[in-house]
Write an enzyme that holds these catalytic residues in place. Structure first.
Site, PDB file in Angstrom:
ATOM      1  N   GLU A 116      -0.597 -14.690 -19.489  1.00 45.47           N
ATOM      2  CA  GLU A 116       0.466 -14.518 -18.492  1.00 45.47           C
ATOM      3  C   GLU A 116       1.169 -15.829 -18.153  1.00 45.47           C
ATOM      4  O   GLU A 116       2.004 -15.869 -17.271  1.00 45.47           O
ATOM      5  CB  GLU A 116      -0.058 -13.805 -17.238  1.00 45.47           C
ATOM      6  CG  GLU A 116      -1.365 -14.293 -16.706  1.00 45.47           C
ATOM      7  CD  GLU A 116      -1.928 -13.408 -15.584  1.00 45.47           C
ATOM      8  OE1 GLU A 116      -1.283 -12.430 -15.171  1.00 45.47           O
ATOM      9  OE2 GLU A 116      -3.032 -13.719 -15.117  1.00 45.47           O
ATOM     10  N   CYS A 165      -1.028  -5.145 -20.138  1.00 48.35           N
ATOM     11  CA  CYS A 165      -1.391  -4.418 -18.918  1.00 48.35           C
ATOM     12  C   CYS A 165      -0.389  -4.646 -17.787  1.00 48.35           C
ATOM     13  O   CYS A 165      -0.591  -4.184 -16.674  1.00 48.35           O
ATOM     14  CB  CYS A 165      -2.800  -4.783 -18.459  1.00 48.35           C
ATOM     15  SG  CYS A 165      -2.946  -6.514 -17.953  1.00 48.35           S
ATOM     16  N   HIS A 204       0.817  -1.213   0.000  1.00 42.96           N
ATOM     17  CA  HIS A 204       0.000   0.000   0.000  1.00 42.96           C
ATOM     18  C   HIS A 204       0.851   1.263   0.000  1.00 42.96           C
ATOM     19  O   HIS A 204       0.539   2.239  -0.665  1.00 42.96           O
ATOM     20  CB  HIS A 204      -0.909  -0.002   1.230  1.00 42.96           C
ATOM     21  CG  HIS A 204      -2.005  -0.994   1.115  1.00 42.96           C
ATOM     22  ND1 HIS A 204      -2.585  -1.591   2.188  1.00 42.96           N
ATOM     23  CD2 HIS A 204      -2.624  -1.492   0.034  1.00 42.96           C
ATOM     24  CE1 HIS A 204      -3.513  -2.419   1.778  1.00 42.96           C
ATOM     25  NE2 HIS A 204      -3.556  -2.381   0.474  1.00 42.96           N
ATOM     26  N   ASP A 246       3.537 -11.489 -14.699  1.00 42.69           N
ATOM     27  CA  ASP A 246       3.542 -12.939 -14.511  1.00 42.69           C
ATOM     28  C   ASP A 246       4.183 -13.659 -15.682  1.00 42.69           C
ATOM     29  O   ASP A 246       4.815 -14.698 -15.495  1.00 42.69           O
ATOM     30  CB  ASP A 246       2.106 -13.447 -14.307  1.00 42.69           C
ATOM     31  CG  ASP A 246       1.689 -13.263 -12.861  1.00 42.69           C
ATOM     32  OD1 ASP A 246       2.461 -13.652 -11.976  1.00 42.69           O
ATOM     33  OD2 ASP A 246       0.607 -12.688 -12.620  1.00 42.69           O
TER      34      ASP A 246
HETATM   35  C1  PEP Z   1       0.511  -9.139 -14.729  1.00 38.85           C
HETATM   36  O1  PEP Z   1       0.756 -10.279 -14.337  1.00 38.85           O
HETATM   37  O2  PEP Z   1       1.241  -8.515 -15.525  1.00 38.85           O
HETATM   38  C2  PEP Z   1      -0.677  -8.424 -14.242  1.00 38.85           C
HETATM   39  C3  PEP Z   1      -1.063  -7.282 -14.763  1.00 38.85           C
HETATM   40  O3  PEP Z   1      -1.364  -8.985 -13.214  1.00 38.85           O
HETATM   41  P1  PEP Z   1      -0.907  -8.903 -11.668  1.00 38.85           P
HETATM   42  O4  PEP Z   1       0.262  -7.954 -11.584  1.00 38.85           O
HETATM   43  O5  PEP Z   1      -2.092  -8.437 -10.918  1.00 38.85           O
HETATM   44  O6  PEP Z   1      -0.529 -10.310 -11.386  1.00 38.85           O
HETATM   45 MG    MG Z   2      -0.752 -11.372 -13.296  1.00 37.81          MG
END
Ligand code: PEP
Ligand code: MG
Length: 591
Positions: free
Chosen positions: A443, A514, A198, A467
């Site tokens: 991912e 993303c 956080h 990931d």
């Molecule tokens: C990712 O794995 O790039 C992703 C956007 O998901 P998180 O970071 O929430 O695992």
């Molecule tokens: Mg992810």
């Protein structure tokens, strides 16, 4: 140049919020660690203690709401929802019940009972080896400290800083962070925390540099007389720098400030390459409980990722269908016509919510995470979430995506559940989104390799590079011992992305990124060269990425990608990108 390369008295931590901070140390001790005096209460006084407790709970809840509102103003309405968890906690029956029980059975004052209850829950949390839950334990400590203040009438003071300071602490709770006079904070150096903590989220939103993961033994000797340089770009912390080093960093800080101011001024300009290719830039939200109405006029193309696992953290209450419906509906209405991609709960891995699963896994990152948990362990919760999403979908431009996909059957099963839920909703007379666009997060390497088949059963891809790097290179993304291998530009990752892009093309669907990779301006150029259509990132990264895209042609980007795909090492790829950026976007290279 590495400004600190010849400097011996420096520590290397993890950079979680960019920027440079230079100043003297302010050490913060954690709250709530000292036991209050134990006062014996006669039976006749127990009710009065209960009343004091409930008055303090009400005052705490009120303060949290106003803190949340204030933070919303400071943070452009985003990220303030961190206090939602605190609000839930302060009203939590188990938590409050534990304090009441201790007042009654121990015949003691509220303060002491609260102290004991916090210690009790902290011990329970400490037995769990999970980073995400450890951070919830910090929330508990934070709420406890606030309650204690309200009981002891200390009142809510701003954490006073006589001068601008670099904050050094073992941990820093969200409340402490928000109560700091941030106009006098130069940055944060913490022992604990991670990119997803956080405090890191708040530091990024407040545009303050932050470095975490510095061993406590290194921090122990620091005192108010010490001067630090925090490099929130590299994670380096330099103690008592010589004048040459300090001057070099001051120049770097000034250049970075001026640079960011110039980037922000471009807000109105479209994210278009010099040869006219428009690349939509979207933002990522860490919670669905956000007021994002300001995004409508901010030049972003939409919300490319809404993480929803946050709302499943309270082990005593999982949000009901109606509660989730209201949250998603508000988000969609606030976003207007902008597309909003809500990701279904990605629980598992490092995000293990107590009370969600009874499975005890040796290797949770390779276990029941994301869509696997949703389909095999908690189909009930998954159905509730999808029903709420389908109902809310009529209020905006909703897209839903599923995390941690590694096979076609997971998508088909999800579609079957959606069809089933649509039939139920129709029979029950609800309004619902009849054609819900369903996307898949790419991912896992498996998903990237079978992308051409996946693209035939879904409507869009979003590549989660955080990931994808972890699974492709077999490196735990939270393990600092292997972080030296964490290179998103490694050819193995680029080949995975290329496979996903080619697969998307075969199925005629769009593909976004993303993960954090999209927020890096140089890597963003590489991504569009690889054929990615859209980039989604933390809002503060948008200006820089926009400028990077406006600096190159699609022809340049494709050339970079083609050369990068032929490389054998991450270093070679990084050099190619650095050379192009030096030529096309020299200001970035200087920063
Ligand atoms: C990712 O794995 O790039 C992703 C956007 O998901 P998180 O970071 O929430 O695992
Ligand atoms: Mg992810």
């Amino acid at each position: 140049m590495d400004l600190a390369e010849n400097f011996t008295n420096s520590f290397q931590g993890i950079a979680v919020s960019p920027g440079i901070g230079i100043g003297r140390v302010m050490k913060l001790a954690g709250p709530g660690n000292v036991a209050p005096e134990r006062v014996e209460i006669p039976d006749s006084g127990i009710d009065a203690e209960f009343e004091r407790l409930h008055a303090a709970i009400a005052a705490t809840a009120e303060q949290l709401v106003s803190l949340q509102n204030e933070l919303r103003r400071k943070l452009n309405n985003l990220d303030a929802d961190i206090f939602e968890a605190h609000l839930m906690l302060v009203k939590d029956r188990t938590f409050v019940g534990e304090i009441e029980k201790r007042i009654k059975s121990g015949k003691c004052n509220c303060e002491y009972a609260l102290y004991e209850a916090i210690e009790h829950f902290q011990k329970v949390f400490a037995t769990i080896k999970d980073e995400y839950l450890r951070e919830r334990s910090l929330d508990l400590r934070d709420v406890g400290a606030r309650l204690m203040e309200n009981l002891t009438d200390v009142g809510e003071a701003m954490l006073g800083l006589d001068d601008s300071r670099v904050i050094v602490a073992t941990t820093l709770t969200p409340t402490e962070t928000a109560r700091l006079d941030t106009s006098r904070v130069l940055g944060f150096v913490l022992e604990n925390g991670s990119v997803t903590s956080h405090t890191a989220i708040l530091a990024r939103s407040l545009n303050l540099p932050a470095v975490v993961g510095i061993p406590g033994s290194d921090l122990a000797d620091l005192c108010g007389a010490d001067k630090l340089i925090i490099d929130g770009f590299s994670g380096r912390v330099i103690v008592n720098p010589d004048s040459r080093t300090e001057e070099a960093y001051r120049l770097k800080a000034r250049a970075a400030d001026e640079f960011h101011a110039r980037m922000k001024a471009d807000r109105e300009l479209p994210p278009e390459t010099v040869d006219g290719f428009m690349i939509p830039l979207a933002v990522n939200l860490d919670s669905a409980c956000c007021d994002c109405s300001s995004l409508k006029n901010s030049g972003v193309a939409g919300i490319g990722l809404v993480r929803t696992e946050f709302m499943f953290l309270n082990p005593h209450h999982h949000p009901t269908e109606d509660e989730q419906f209201e949250i998603y509906k508000k988000l969609l209405i606030d976003a207007g016509d902008l597309p909003v991609v809500i990701r279904t709960m990605d629980i598992g891995g490092d995000k293990i919510a107590a009370g969600i699963t009874t499975v005890n896994e040796e290797n949770p990152f390779l276990g029941l995470r994301g869509i696997r948990l949703a389909l095999r362990e908690r189909r009930d919760l998954f159905r509730v979430q999808l029903r709420a999403l389908l109902r809310a979908g009529v209020y905006g431009n909703l897209h839903v995506m599923i995390p941690m996909v590694s096979s076609i059957s997971e998508v088909l099963e999800t579609r079957a559940i959606i069809d089933d839920l649509c039939a139920d909703l129709a029979a029950e007379g609800f309004e619902y989104l009849r054609k819900l666009p369903l996307g898949v997060m790419i991912e896992t390497p498996g998903a990237a390799v079978i992308a051409s088949s996946l693209s035939r059963v879904c409507d869009f891809f979003s590549i989660g590079t955080n990931d994808l790097v972890q699974y492709t290179r077999a490196i735990d993304r939270g393990n600092e011992h292997v972080s030296y291998l964490y290179h998103p530009a490694h050819p193995s990752i680029l080949k995975m992305i290329k496979s996903a892009v080619d697969g998307a093309k075969e199925g005629g669907i769009p593909v976004a990124v993303c993960g954090q990779m999209a927020a890096d301006p140089a890597l963003a150029v590489l991504l569009i060269g690889l054929g990615v259509h859209e980039l989604s990132m933390v809002e503060s990264a948008v200006p820089l990425v926009r400028r990077a895209i406006r600096s190159v042609s699609m022809y340049d980007a494709v050339q970079v990608a083609e050369q990068a795909l032929k490389c054998a090492t991450a270093a070679e790829v990084e050099k190619i990108i650095a050379d192009v950026m030096k030529e096309k976007f020299p200001e970035l290279a200087e920063i």
